[in-house]
Design a protein around this motif. Structure first.
Motif, mmCIF file in Angstrom:
data_model
loop_
_atom_site.group_PDB
_atom_site.id
_atom_site.type_symbol
_atom_site.label_atom_id
_atom_site.label_comp_id
_atom_site.label_asym_id
_atom_site.label_seq_id
_atom_site.Cartn_x
_atom_site.Cartn_y
_atom_site.Cartn_z
ATOM 1 N N VAL A 10 18.019 55.674 66.396
ATOM 2 C CA VAL A 10 18.345 56.121 67.751
ATOM 3 C C VAL A 10 17.896 57.565 67.936
ATOM 4 C CG1 VAL A 10 20.292 54.565 68.070
ATOM 5 C CG2 VAL A 10 20.680 56.818 67.116
ATOM 6 N N ARG A 28 25.709 49.749 64.241
ATOM 7 C CA ARG A 28 26.151 49.077 65.470
ATOM 8 C C ARG A 28 27.520 48.420 65.329
ATOM 9 N NH1 ARG A 28 20.853 46.016 67.694
ATOM 10 N NH2 ARG A 28 19.849 47.831 68.546
ATOM 11 N N ARG A 34 27.504 54.266 72.996
ATOM 12 C CA ARG A 34 26.529 55.332 72.789
ATOM 13 C C ARG A 34 27.088 56.392 71.853
ATOM 14 N NH1 ARG A 34 23.306 56.566 78.373
ATOM 15 N NH2 ARG A 34 22.702 54.428 78.756
ATOM 16 N N GLU A 52 23.186 59.816 72.702
ATOM 17 C CA GLU A 52 22.181 58.786 72.451
ATOM 18 C C GLU A 52 21.522 58.375 73.761
ATOM 19 O OE1 GLU A 52 21.998 54.114 71.097
ATOM 20 O OE2 GLU A 52 23.783 55.273 70.659
ATOM 21 N N GLU A 53 20.199 58.346 73.763
ATOM 22 C CA GLU A 53 19.479 57.853 74.938
ATOM 23 C C GLU A 53 18.932 56.471 74.631
ATOM 24 O OE1 GLU A 53 15.103 59.870 74.226
ATOM 25 O OE2 GLU A 53 16.419 60.681 75.757
ATOM 26 N N ARG A 54 18.832 55.658 75.669
ATOM 27 C CA ARG A 54 18.381 54.282 75.464
ATOM 28 C C ARG A 54 17.038 54.058 76.089
ATOM 29 N NH1 ARG A 54 23.622 50.559 75.133
ATOM 30 N NH2 ARG A 54 24.666 51.902 73.689
#
Length: 54
Positions: A10, A28, A34, A52-54
């Motif tokens: 991530v 996970r 996030r 966290e960016e997705r």
């Protein structure tokens, strides 16, 4: 053998708006939401929250 996706890579982006990023892995199963970590931002020269960016 295929790599398992339980611990994906991530990218963490600074919430200070400087564009600084960190790359890490997360579990996970333990952290389904996030990830947010307080880390050092070299552009802002202080510790800030990285999300966290997705």
């Amino acid at each position: 053998m295929a790599r398992t996706t339980v611990r994906p890579v991530v990218r963490l982006k600074s919430t200070a708006g400087t564009g600084a990023t960190y790359v890490t892995r997360k579990n996970r199963l333990n952290d389904p939401d996030r990830l947010t970590l307080r880390k050092y931002d070299p552009v802002a020269a202080r510790h800030v929250v990285f999300r966290e960016e997705r």
